[in-house]
Scaffold this motif. Structure first.
Motif, mmCIF file in Angstrom:
data_model
loop_
_atom_site.group_PDB
_atom_site.id
_atom_site.type_symbol
_atom_site.label_atom_id
_atom_site.label_comp_id
_atom_site.label_asym_id
_atom_site.label_seq_id
_atom_site.Cartn_x
_atom_site.Cartn_y
_atom_site.Cartn_z
ATOM 1 N N PRO A 1 88.755 56.088 -3.245
ATOM 2 C CA PRO A 1 87.454 56.348 -3.238
ATOM 3 C C PRO A 1 86.990 55.957 -1.843
ATOM 4 C CG PRO A 1 87.576 54.937 -4.705
ATOM 5 C CD PRO A 1 89.059 55.211 -4.407
ATOM 6 N N ASN A 2 85.875 56.525 -1.304
ATOM 7 C CA ASN A 2 85.282 56.108 0.057
ATOM 8 C C ASN A 2 84.633 54.835 -0.252
ATOM 9 O OD1 ASN A 2 85.798 58.196 1.452
ATOM 10 N ND2 ASN A 2 84.028 59.395 0.937
ATOM 11 N N ASP A 3 84.535 53.958 0.675
ATOM 12 C CA ASP A 3 83.866 52.652 0.799
ATOM 13 C C ASP A 3 82.412 52.829 1.064
ATOM 14 O OD1 ASP A 3 82.924 49.872 1.066
ATOM 15 O OD2 ASP A 3 84.401 49.604 2.625
ATOM 16 N N GLN B 1 76.113 62.092 0.070
ATOM 17 C CA GLN B 1 75.915 62.732 -1.206
ATOM 18 C C GLN B 1 77.237 63.805 -1.185
ATOM 19 O OE1 GLN B 1 72.196 64.625 -0.889
ATOM 20 N NE2 GLN B 1 70.928 62.530 -1.173
ATOM 21 N N ILE B 2 77.726 63.974 -2.350
ATOM 22 C CA ILE B 2 78.707 64.834 -2.324
ATOM 23 C C ILE B 2 78.586 66.345 -1.940
ATOM 24 C CG2 ILE B 2 78.694 65.483 -4.694
ATOM 25 C CD1 ILE B 2 81.755 64.690 -2.936
#
Length: 81
Positions: free
Chosen positions: A30-32, A40-41
């Protein structure tokens, strides 16, 4: 060896196949959020309910006019595009 993955409806509607060869799969990292805050996705992938408005900090510059205009935007996340 192949794997079948449960995909969200958005990907199924776009015609993404749910079966992948093992060599194409990787462990998800996952992104930090400390390095990329406020993402936002919907802004990144275009999936889900698209927001009617995006968080724009300011328009940095532009080129052209009318429907041919191209803008450089600084987003609230700090990114430029």
């Amino acid at each position: 060896t192949t794997f079948r993955i449960a995909l969200p409806n958005e990907l199924k509607q776009r015609g993404t196949h749910d079966t992948f060869h093992a060599s194409l799969l990787r462990v998800h990292v996952p992104n930090d959020d400390r390095r990329f805050p406020g993402r936002q996705i919907e802004q990144i992938t275009g999936f889900g309910d698209l927001p009617n408005e995006w968080a724009v900090d300011r328009i940095v510059s532009h080129y052209g006019t009318g429907s041919q205009a191209i803008f450089q935007v600084k987003w609230k996340t700090g990114d430029h595009s």
